[in-house]
Design an enzyme around this catalytic site. Structure first.
Site, PDB file in Angstrom:
ATOM      1  CD  GLU A 175      -4.094   3.069  -5.857  1.00 49.02           C
ATOM      2  OE1 GLU A 175      -4.310   4.280  -5.833  1.00 49.02           O
ATOM      3  OE2 GLU A 175      -3.395   2.478  -4.991  1.00 49.02           O
TER       4      GLU A 175
ATOM      5  CB  SER B  45      -0.920   0.018   1.228  1.00 44.27           C
ATOM      6  OG  SER B  45      -0.156  -0.060   2.413  1.00 44.27           O
TER       7      SER B  45
ATOM      8  CG  ASN C  73      -3.515   3.991   0.827  1.00 51.55           C
ATOM      9  OD1 ASN C  73      -4.728   3.975   0.979  1.00 51.55           O
ATOM     10  ND2 ASN C  73      -2.761   2.928   0.989  1.00 51.55           N
TER      11      ASN C  73
ATOM     12  CG  HIS D 198      -2.889  -0.754  -3.265  1.00 57.52           C
ATOM     13  ND1 HIS D 198      -3.245   0.554  -3.036  1.00 57.52           N
ATOM     14  CD2 HIS D 198      -2.931  -1.375  -2.053  1.00 57.52           C
ATOM     15  CE1 HIS D 198      -3.481   0.721  -1.748  1.00 57.52           C
ATOM     16  NE2 HIS D 198      -3.294  -0.436  -1.142  1.00 57.52           N
TER      17      HIS D 198
END
Length: 655
Positions: free
Chosen positions: A460, A427, A498, A448
């Site tokens: 992702e 991540s 994130n 991800h």
């Protein structure tokens, strides 16, 4: 054979057989699915006139409507919606379609339709104008009204006709939720009259229905009575209460406009149809509908990221290393999507909770014990990693420690077949650092996923400076193969989601540290249009994960903060039963939020760090465009779709 006087058409075929049954078949040219474009509807109008004339001449006993494609009709042509939203164009176009469908319903000879595959939106509205409906009872057949997802409701007279057939409560629920039905469910609601086992039976059953002059019956009086007299107002208010729980009227006006229409005219399907256009037209040009159309097209564009044509890879076996919440749920999802999956961890004790969670998910999503057992048989515990040499995709989902990830890939590289994808679910750690341990670092990509895996559609696809375009396309193909949406992101700390989320969450945490109410902050974010507030989100992600990602992104968590103290005490949020909130049965226990004069305004202030960071991410080239940033944030965080994404919202002055 074709009738000698049949007018020429591009998208329709019409022929009359020796029994004087007319066979009307739709096959929209240059399109993989049938859609009701203005051209297609114009041709239907011409053919309906021809059918009327044949009926008057006594040379036609009935018509069977079929599709030449695997699906029936996928609704109106959404690519025309922007030009159609012009109030000077739309009302006349709708009136024309209403009139054509009414002429089909008014035909004195039987008009039957055979449904295989998807029959949604305008496709279902056309089917409801037919006198009798036959559907194939298999997993491919789907019926429903998904228009609410585009900020509108059925506009081809489907409101009144669905209420007539299914009754007011069932029909309104179908339109308000956008739920898609299986053929058996549609028959239970009286939207379909007969089920057959195979598409090949549609012609034979259609013929029988025409020769027997079968006609569908409306919903029984007991069902329709819920739309009569004062009770209709009470039913409408209940519907409004349910709608308010899901969305604010100012953000999503379509459900509320449909309920208003029902409250006024729901006891008379013909009146509902007559007033449908007036209620529909303002919605089509609304900012919500425009933004939801944009989101639809952006989502569709992601499907083109994979490998095309004969080189399209096949994925049958997946190996997942790491049976924690993320790894276990990725493995379960791949098994649910039909792949053979081996799940590796240090011992069975660590793998068993993942298998238990998988079975729970399968039971929820798969209807029969046989299907659940089949899915479980595809998910195999694999402590020794025997699945590595056979797999098409290897996904690592272990703790965020560089050395451990490097060791896993270094060992696996020697055993994997050359064509296999090698992917990390990191991540926050850049791929280039992980790939330092590999003989061929260009093989490693990032996939991800987001938690909960079964619910969030985004993956992702992380591209490092070492990858070529082909490996990323193969990765995107795998994401599409498991029913997820790929967004390509360059390897940079936090990637897209994130990195944009963390400043938003930490800003909210900082406000709580300064004495603001977490309940009020969460309520403000939801009022703005977020699916969940930032404090509840931090608890859901896990305070330890949040702190780790913050550190990776260079953002500090002060040692004397409440945030740091909760982590030190092992109160990590939802997974431990307590964080900023106490959690019971997966739900945060919240006190009543203190009053605030402008919750949406406070919510707008809260999301500013997210919007600002998304702009920086685009400027740095981490994603290729503002469009990709917007769709990534919508799919990965649930950022208010009605606003079109954070950057579209800023462009429009709404964030």
């Amino acid at each position: 054979m074709a009738h000698p006087d049949t007018p020429p058409t591009k998208h329709w075929d019409f022929s009359v057989d020796v029994e004087q049954i007319g066979w009307l078949t739709l096959d929209v040219k240059d399109n993989s699915v049938n859609v009701l474009s203005r051209e297609v509807i114009g041709e239907l109008e011409t053919l309906v006139t021809h059918i009327e004339n044949l009926g008057k001449a006594g040379t036609l006993v009935g018509v069977v409507l079929l599709s030449a494609k695997s699906g029936f009709i996928a609704g109106a042509d959404i690519s025309e919606f922007d030009q159609m939203s012009d109030p000077a164009v739309l009302p006349e176009a709708l009136k024309r379609t209403h009139a054509i469908f009414q002429r089909i319903e008014d035909l004195r000879l039987p008009f039957v339709c055979g449904i295989s595959g998807f029959c949604v939106g305008g496709g279902l509205e056309l089917a409801l104008a037919c006198h009798y409906r036959i559907a194939v009872n298999d997993d491919a057949t789907k019926l429903g009204f998904p228009e609410v997802n585009l900020g509108i409701f059925p506009g081809f007279a489907g409101t009144g006709r669905s209420i007539r057939q299914a009754g007011p409560v069932d029909a309104m629920q179908l339109m308000l939720t956008g739920k898609i039905l299986r053929a058996k469910q549609a028959k239970a609601l009286n939207l379909v009259d007969k089920l057959v086992r195979h598409p090949d039976q549609l012609r034979w059953e259609g013929r029988k229905a025409v020769l027997s002059k079968r006609k569908s019956e409306p919903a029984p009086l007991a069902k329709r009575a819920l739309a009569f007299g004062p009770i209709r107002g009470r039913v409408a208010e209940r519907m409004r209460e349910e709608a308010r729980k899901k969305a604010r009227k100012e953000n999503y006006p379509a459900p509320f406009a449909l309920i208003d229409l029902f409250e006024k005219y729901g006891d008379d399907p013909k009146q509902m149809i007559a007033h449908e256009i007036d209620a529909f037209v303002p919605l089509m040009a609304s900012p919500t509908a425009q933004n939801l159309r944009r989101v639809f097209f952006l989502s569709e564009s992601l499907k083109r990221l994979g490998v095309k044509g004969k080189d399209k890879p096949k994925f049958t076996r997946v190996h997942v290393v790491g049976a924690g919440v993320m790894g276990g749920d990725i493995a379960a999802w791949c098994a649910y999507r039909g792949m053979m999956v081996t799940l590796q961890d240090m011992d069975m004790e660590r793998i068993k909770p993942a298998l238990d969670r998988a079975k729970k998910m399968f039971k929820k999503r798969l209807k029969t014990k046989q299907a659940v057992d089949a899915a479980m048989s595809r998910l195999e515990p694999d402590v020794e990693g025997k699945g590595i040499p056979r797999c098409d995709v290897l996904i690592e989902a272990v703790v965020e420690k560089l050395e451990i990830k490097q060791q896993i890939f270094s060992d696996a590289e020697q055993r994997l077949k050359p064509s296999a994808i090698m992917a990390t679910n990191t991540s926050s750690i850049e791929l280039e650092r992980i790939a330092e341990a590999l003989d061929n670092p260009s093989r490693l990509i990032g996939l991800h996923f987001f938690n909960p895996v079964a619910q969030l559609p985004l993956v992702e696809v992380i591209k490092s400076t070492l990858n070529d375009e082909e490996s990323i396309r193969v990765g995107a193909s795998f994401v599409l193969a498991i029913g997820k949406s790929p967004v390509v992101v360059k390897s940079a700390p936090g990637f897209l989601v994130n990195r944009a989320l963390m400043p938003y969450m930490l800003e909210a945490v900082d406000r709580v540290e300064k004495g603001e109410s977490p309940e009020q902050l969460d309520a403000a974010a939801v009022a703005f249009g977020m699916p969940m507030g930032p404090i509840e989100l931090m608890d859901t992600v896990g305070l330890d994960v949040g702190a780790f990602v913050a550190k990776e992104l260079g953002q500090k968590v002060p040692q004397d903060s409440r945030f740091a103290k909760l982590i030190a005490a092992g109160k990590l949020g939802r997974k431990t039963g307590e964080g900023f909130y106490k959690w019971e049965d997966g739900k945060a226990i919240k006190e009543k939020a203190p009053p605030h004069g402008n919750l949406p305004g406070l919510g707008r202030d809260l999301v500013q760090p997210l919007v600002d960071t998304a702009e920086v991410i685009v400027a740095e080239g981490v994603v290729e465009s503002a469009d990709m940033a917007d769709i990534g944030m919508i799919l990965g965080t649930g950022f208010a779709p009605f606003l079109g994404g954070p950057l579209k919202a800023r462009q429009d002055g709404r964030a």
